[in-house]
Scaffold this motif. Structure first.
Motif, PDB file in Angstrom:
ATOM      1  N   PHE A  99      50.983  18.928  61.980  1.00 26.02           N
ATOM      2  CA  PHE A  99      51.905  19.948  61.487  1.00 26.02           C
ATOM      3  C   PHE A  99      51.339  21.339  61.753  1.00 26.02           C
ATOM      4  CE2 PHE A  99      52.231  16.266  58.495  1.00 26.02           C
ATOM      5  CZ  PHE A  99      53.511  15.849  58.845  1.00 26.02           C
ATOM      6  N   GLN A 100      52.183  22.345  61.619  1.00 21.01           N
ATOM      7  CA  GLN A 100      51.762  23.728  61.864  1.00 21.01           C
ATOM      8  C   GLN A 100      52.270  24.638  60.765  1.00 21.01           C
ATOM      9  OE1 GLN A 100      52.709  25.252  65.782  1.00 21.01           O
ATOM     10  NE2 GLN A 100      52.768  27.373  65.064  1.00 21.01           N
ATOM     11  N   ASP A 101      51.398  25.534  60.319  1.00 20.61           N
ATOM     12  CA  ASP A 101      51.769  26.567  59.360  1.00 20.61           C
ATOM     13  C   ASP A 101      51.124  27.866  59.832  1.00 20.61           C
ATOM     14  OD1 ASP A 101      52.281  28.275  57.259  1.00 20.61           O
ATOM     15  OD2 ASP A 101      51.657  26.889  55.691  1.00 20.61           O
ATOM     16  N   GLY A 102      51.896  28.676  60.532  1.00 22.37           N
ATOM     17  CA  GLY A 102      51.364  29.932  61.052  1.00 22.37           C
ATOM     18  C   GLY A 102      50.217  29.702  62.012  1.00 22.37           C
ATOM     19  N   ASP A 103      49.056  30.267  61.693  1.00 23.32           N
ATOM     20  CA  ASP A 103      47.882  30.147  62.560  1.00 23.32           C
ATOM     21  C   ASP A 103      47.170  28.806  62.428  1.00 23.32           C
ATOM     22  OD1 ASP A 103      48.356  32.728  63.378  1.00 23.32           O
ATOM     23  OD2 ASP A 103      46.962  33.617  61.937  1.00 23.32           O
ATOM     24  N   ASN A 172      58.447  24.220  48.724  1.00 23.04           N
ATOM     25  CA  ASN A 172      57.645  23.002  48.603  1.00 23.04           C
ATOM     26  C   ASN A 172      56.167  23.322  48.406  1.00 23.04           C
ATOM     27  OD1 ASN A 172      59.800  21.207  48.816  1.00 23.04           O
ATOM     28  ND2 ASN A 172      59.688  21.131  51.047  1.00 23.04           N
ATOM     29  N   LYS A 173      55.685  24.395  49.015  1.00 28.30           N
ATOM     30  CA  LYS A 173      54.304  24.813  48.800  1.00 28.30           C
ATOM     31  C   LYS A 173      54.094  25.232  47.348  1.00 28.30           C
ATOM     32  CE  LYS A 173      52.454  27.372  52.175  1.00 28.30           C
ATOM     33  NZ  LYS A 173      52.355  28.332  53.314  1.00 28.30           N
ATOM     34  N   LYS A 174      55.063  25.931  46.793  1.00 28.62           N
ATOM     35  CA  LYS A 174      54.976  26.337  45.380  1.00 28.62           C
ATOM     36  C   LYS A 174      54.987  25.116  44.464  1.00 28.62           C
ATOM     37  CE  LYS A 174      57.103  30.893  46.027  1.00 28.62           C
ATOM     38  NZ  LYS A 174      58.271  31.762  45.725  1.00 28.62           N
ATOM     39  N   LEU A 175      55.796  24.110  44.835  1.00 25.92           N
ATOM     40  CA  LEU A 175      55.850  22.877  44.050  1.00 25.92           C
ATOM     41  C   LEU A 175      54.494  22.183  44.042  1.00 25.92           C
ATOM     42  CD1 LEU A 175      57.428  20.686  42.515  1.00 25.92           C
ATOM     43  CD2 LEU A 175      58.150  19.757  44.733  1.00 25.92           C
ATOM     44  N   ALA A 176      53.839  22.123  45.209  1.00 25.04           N
ATOM     45  CA  ALA A 176      52.521  21.490  45.300  1.00 25.04           C
ATOM     46  C   ALA A 176      51.483  22.247  44.482  1.00 25.04           C
ATOM     47  CB  ALA A 176      52.088  21.404  46.767  1.00 25.04           C
ATOM     48  N   ILE A 177      51.531  23.570  44.556  1.00 26.31           N
ATOM     49  CA  ILE A 177      50.599  24.392  43.777  1.00 26.31           C
ATOM     50  C   ILE A 177      50.784  24.137  42.288  1.00 26.31           C
ATOM     51  CG2 ILE A 177      50.010  26.755  43.115  1.00 26.31           C
ATOM     52  CD1 ILE A 177      50.694  27.573  46.009  1.00 26.31           C
ATOM     53  N   SER A 178      52.033  24.086  41.844  1.00 27.37           N
ATOM     54  CA  SER A 178      52.315  23.858  40.425  1.00 27.37           C
ATOM     55  C   SER A 178      51.784  22.510  39.973  1.00 27.37           C
ATOM     56  CB  SER A 178      53.823  23.944  40.163  1.00 27.37           C
ATOM     57  OG  SER A 178      54.302  25.245  40.406  1.00 27.37           O
ATOM     58  N   LEU A 238      48.919  24.543  52.959  1.00 30.31           N
ATOM     59  CA  LEU A 238      49.599  24.604  54.250  1.00 30.31           C
ATOM     60  C   LEU A 238      50.835  23.715  54.206  1.00 30.31           C
ATOM     61  CD1 LEU A 238      46.453  24.211  56.546  1.00 30.31           C
ATOM     62  CD2 LEU A 238      47.698  26.331  56.081  1.00 30.31           C
ATOM     63  N   GLY A 239      51.921  24.184  54.817  1.00 30.84           N
ATOM     64  CA  GLY A 239      53.133  23.389  54.778  1.00 30.84           C
ATOM     65  C   GLY A 239      53.971  23.502  56.029  1.00 30.84           C
ATOM     66  N   GLU A 240      54.694  22.433  56.323  1.00 32.83           N
ATOM     67  CA  GLU A 240      55.701  22.429  57.377  1.00 32.83           C
ATOM     68  C   GLU A 240      56.873  21.619  56.830  1.00 32.83           C
ATOM     69  OE1 GLU A 240      54.896  21.782  61.766  1.00 32.83           O
ATOM     70  OE2 GLU A 240      56.177  20.028  61.389  1.00 32.83           O
ATOM     71  N   GLY A 241      57.934  22.298  56.436  1.00 33.75           N
ATOM     72  CA  GLY A 241      59.098  21.614  55.891  1.00 33.75           C
ATOM     73  C   GLY A 241      58.778  20.860  54.628  1.00 33.75           C
ATOM     74  N   ASN A 242      58.986  19.543  54.666  1.00 37.24           N
ATOM     75  CA  ASN A 242      58.799  18.724  53.465  1.00 37.24           C
ATOM     76  C   ASN A 242      57.401  18.120  53.343  1.00 37.24           C
ATOM     77  OD1 ASN A 242      59.355  17.066  55.716  1.00 37.24           O
ATOM     78  ND2 ASN A 242      60.099  15.403  54.422  1.00 37.24           N
ATOM     79  N   PHE A 243      56.448  18.572  54.184  1.00 43.34           N
ATOM     80  CA  PHE A 243      55.052  18.139  54.070  1.00 43.34           C
ATOM     81  C   PHE A 243      54.182  19.333  53.674  1.00 43.34           C
ATOM     82  CE2 PHE A 243      56.673  14.672  56.630  1.00 43.34           C
ATOM     83  CZ  PHE A 243      55.926  13.570  56.222  1.00 43.34           C
ATOM     84  N   VAL A 244      53.335  19.132  52.670  1.00 47.14           N
ATOM     85  CA  VAL A 244      52.433  20.195  52.200  1.00 47.14           C
ATOM     86  C   VAL A 244      51.038  19.610  52.001  1.00 47.14           C
ATOM     87  CG1 VAL A 244      51.911  21.846  50.376  1.00 47.14           C
ATOM     88  CG2 VAL A 244      54.297  21.459  51.061  1.00 47.14           C
ATOM     89  N   LEU A 245      50.037  20.302  52.539  1.00 46.24           N
ATOM     90  CA  LEU A 245      48.638  19.916  52.363  1.00 46.24           C
ATOM     91  C   LEU A 245      47.940  20.945  51.484  1.00 46.24           C
ATOM     92  CD1 LEU A 245      46.200  18.062  53.252  1.00 46.24           C
ATOM     93  CD2 LEU A 245      45.785  19.773  55.044  1.00 46.24           C
ATOM     94  N   THR A 246      47.294  20.478  50.424  1.00 49.91           N
ATOM     95  CA  THR A 246      46.473  21.368  49.600  1.00 49.91           C
ATOM     96  C   THR A 246      45.009  20.993  49.780  1.00 49.91           C
ATOM     97  OG1 THR A 246      46.597  19.926  47.629  1.00 49.91           O
ATOM     98  CG2 THR A 246      48.289  21.632  47.872  1.00 49.91           C
ATOM     99  N   LYS A 270      61.414  17.255  44.650  1.00 53.56           N
ATOM    100  CA  LYS A 270      60.426  16.444  43.944  1.00 53.56           C
ATOM    101  C   LYS A 270      59.416  15.900  44.950  1.00 53.56           C
ATOM    102  CE  LYS A 270      62.189  16.114  39.639  1.00 53.56           C
ATOM    103  NZ  LYS A 270      61.462  16.325  38.362  1.00 53.56           N
ATOM    104  N   ILE A 271      58.231  15.592  44.472  1.00 56.25           N
ATOM    105  CA  ILE A 271      57.220  14.957  45.312  1.00 56.25           C
ATOM    106  C   ILE A 271      57.474  13.455  45.302  1.00 56.25           C
ATOM    107  CG2 ILE A 271      54.758  14.481  45.588  1.00 56.25           C
ATOM    108  CD1 ILE A 271      54.249  17.208  44.234  1.00 56.25           C
ATOM    109  N   VAL A 272      57.621  12.867  46.504  1.00 57.42           N
ATOM    110  CA  VAL A 272      57.958  11.450  46.592  1.00 57.42           C
ATOM    111  C   VAL A 272      56.886  10.624  47.314  1.00 57.42           C
ATOM    112  CG1 VAL A 272      60.440  11.877  46.486  1.00 57.42           C
ATOM    113  CG2 VAL A 272      59.292  11.813  48.723  1.00 57.42           C
ATOM    114  N   GLU A 273      55.835  11.291  47.845  1.00 61.18           N
ATOM    115  CA  GLU A 273      54.795  10.550  48.552  1.00 61.18           C
ATOM    116  C   GLU A 273      53.498  11.355  48.571  1.00 61.18           C
ATOM    117  OE1 GLU A 273      54.733   7.384  52.247  1.00 61.18           O
ATOM    118  OE2 GLU A 273      56.348   8.862  52.087  1.00 61.18           O
ATOM    119  N   HIS A 274      52.374  10.626  48.557  1.00 61.57           N
ATOM    120  CA  HIS A 274      51.067  11.291  48.483  1.00 61.57           C
ATOM    121  C   HIS A 274      50.011  10.531  49.275  1.00 61.57           C
ATOM    122  CE1 HIS A 274      47.045  11.597  46.377  1.00 61.57           C
ATOM    123  NE2 HIS A 274      47.255  12.853  46.696  1.00 61.57           N
ATOM    124  N   TRP A 275      49.262  11.285  50.085  1.00 61.79           N
ATOM    125  CA  TRP A 275      48.081  10.792  50.799  1.00 61.79           C
ATOM    126  C   TRP A 275      46.904  11.689  50.418  1.00 61.79           C
ATOM    127  CZ3 TRP A 275      52.804  11.896  52.842  1.00 61.79           C
ATOM    128  CH2 TRP A 275      53.519  10.881  53.530  1.00 61.79           C
TER     129      TRP A 275
END
Length: 295
Positions: A99-103, A172-178, A238-246, A270-275
């Protein structure tokens, strides 16, 4: 020895990613890299690593390439100098997600034949930063042993790989942070139902079952053992659409410092999957002083 092993395995990851996603460069066209997006730049760089093409690597990466894997020397020439280890061993890796998020380009990878590092197979998250000049500039990662039998029956890497809902990336990034702040940092753990779907939650941590009940059971067990992990700081999201990495820092196993990489997939807010990948942060035998964070 550990440094050489880690470099070898990292190179295997880069090689595999490059084989599946690389794009060749015409050496006579110096403007090619300027027309590529960041995923293509990273893919081409990784393809050069796969072929041990030092000239292309030097063309695409900065000489002061910054390394955050604590066992790998920093600097491009140090990395290039260790590439021949690829020929001496059979370790390689497969890219599962990119995935890509800016730089930043962030990847989910499986390492194969990784016995030199202590296991046949390992799982890793890799992040590469591309600078404003289109040059590969910096690398972060975390890795863990691949587990065959998991509590949920899912592997540590299976599931969707293509992102969607690009207009919801920031939400979605805000959701992950929360979620990390309220639940994993313990500020408002009772709000977990506001972030995680009660209807669908696929869990890829090998020790935790699917669904909200799986999380509750895991927390109860870890707490009963006096071994509950503690997140203390979020370093990067970092996020791309419905995927977010913290990428977070915390403590676990007797207060030892750890890095926590958590990848979330969202659907209908809502978050529906986690790795995830959890790795202890070493304090001895470091190849540099850059640390595992420094975003």
């Amino acid at each position: 020895m550990k440094k050489a092993i880690t470099v070898f395995l990292l190179a295997g990851i880069l090689a595999s990613c490059g084989m599946s996603q690389s794009k060749s460069i015409d050496e006579d066209d110096s403007s090619t890299e300027k027309t590529m997006n960041n995923k293509e730049i990273v893919g081409t760089f990784l393809g050069a690593v796969a072929k041990q093409d030092a000239e292309t690597m030097r063309k695409l990466a900065n000489a002061d390439y910054i390394q955050h894997n604590p066992s790998v020397p920093t600097g491009l020439e140090s990395f290039i100098g260790l590439l021949p280890v690829l020929k001496e061993n059979g370790t390689y890796a497969e890219n599962v997600r990119m995935f890509q998020d800016g730089d930043f380009v962030f990847m989910h990878n499986i390492w194969k034949n990784a016995k030199p590092f202590g296991a046949d197979e390992m799982v890793a998250f890799d992040i590469i930063r591309v600078d404003e000049n289109g040059k590969v500039a910096e690398h972060w990662d975390a890795m863990t042993v691949l587990v065959k039998e998991t509590a949920s029956g899912r592997s540590q890497t299976d599931g969707p790989t293509i992102s969607e809902d690009f207009d919801k990336t920031e939400a979605n990034k805000k959701l992950a942070i929360s979620l990390v702040e309220d639940v994993l940092m313990g500020k408002n753990p009772e709000k977990i139902g506001e972030y995680i779907s009660s209807e669908e939650y696929h869990q890829h941590n090998p020790q935790i079952k699917d669904g909200l009940t799986g999380i509750v059971e895991a927390v109860e067990y870890l707490s009963s053992q006096g071994n509950m992990f503690k997140y203390t700081r979020i370093h990067k999201v970092l996020g791309e659409g419905n995927f977010v990495l913290t990428v977070s820092e915390g403590e676990w196993n007797g207060g030892k410092k750890h890095v926590f990489y958590d990848l979330f997939r969202m659907k209908n807010d809502k978050i529906v999957e986690h790795w995830d990948v959890i790795q202890e942060i070493p304090t001895e035998g470091l190849a540099h002083t850059n640390g595992m964070f420094g975003f």
